[in-house]
Design a protein around this motif. Sequence first.
Motif, PDB file in Angstrom:
ATOM      1  N   GLU A  29      -3.981   5.779  -4.594  1.00 48.10           N
ATOM      2  CA  GLU A  29      -3.265   4.985  -3.586  1.00 48.10           C
ATOM      3  C   GLU A  29      -2.051   4.380  -4.260  1.00 48.10           C
TER       4      GLU A  29
ATOM      5  N   HIS B 189       1.348   1.764  -4.315  1.00 51.32           N
ATOM      6  CA  HIS B 189       1.847   0.447  -3.865  1.00 51.32           C
ATOM      7  C   HIS B 189       3.254   0.244  -4.393  1.00 51.32           C
TER       8      HIS B 189
ATOM      9  N   GLY C  16       0.789  -1.223   0.000  1.00 48.96           N
ATOM     10  CA  GLY C  16       0.000   0.000   0.000  1.00 48.96           C
ATOM     11  C   GLY C  16       0.823   1.274   0.000  1.00 48.96           C
TER      12      GLY C  16
ATOM     13  N   ASP D 190      -5.012  15.899   1.246  1.00 50.60           N
ATOM     14  CA  ASP D 190      -4.607  14.731   2.020  1.00 50.60           C
ATOM     15  C   ASP D 190      -5.846  14.111   2.662  1.00 50.60           C
ATOM     16  N   ARG D 191      -5.641  13.070   3.467  1.00 56.40           N
ATOM     17  CA  ARG D 191      -6.742  12.334   4.089  1.00 56.40           C
ATOM     18  C   ARG D 191      -7.631  13.235   4.953  1.00 56.40           C
TER      19      ARG D 191
ATOM     20  N   PRO E  97      -1.960   8.147   0.657  1.00 57.59           N
ATOM     21  CA  PRO E  97      -3.118   8.273  -0.230  1.00 57.59           C
ATOM     22  C   PRO E  97      -3.412   9.758  -0.479  1.00 57.59           C
TER      23      PRO E  97
ATOM     24  N   THR F 170      -9.420   9.044  -5.898  1.00 59.28           N
ATOM     25  CA  THR F 170      -8.547   8.595  -4.822  1.00 59.28           C
ATOM     26  C   THR F 170      -7.336   7.909  -5.438  1.00 59.28           C
TER      27      THR F 170
END
Length: 142
Positions: free
Chosen positions: A140, A142, A5, A49-50, A18, A138
């Motif tokens: 994300e 990895h 992640g 941001d989140r 994220p 969104t």
Amino acid sequence: MAPSGVAQGQERGEAIPPLFLAQERGDHAVSAAADDEHTVVASRFTVEDRSGAEVGGAFETCAKEIVGGRAVTAYCSGIIEIEGKGKIGFQASRAVSGDADDDHALVTGVVTGGTGAYDGATGQMDLTPPDAEGGVWTAEFH
């Protein structure tokens, strides 16, 4: 190797959290060919941001192949800039079927590099489209 992640640089790179991309109004589409079989679209985004705090901006261009009057493939390349941290480069492509459900399908891209805190960034970027027009994407890593 980065934890699941989280994309990160090879040596100095910081994990990329994220991010949430809100598309700014005023996309500009320009025909890239006289036969209208290709279209190029440029888009700007505000990056949050989140917590919902604005942390930067993003810009992407997408080339769309047009067949029979509708897009069948989209290829996008862009930069996400996080103020005071650095930039993240990415590329993504996907088939465009014309099915409205596909507009909400996950898009998997490639992190092509970074600067500053994200120097040496590599890996995968998953983009989840907004549920409704005007919503946020969104991203994300990895």
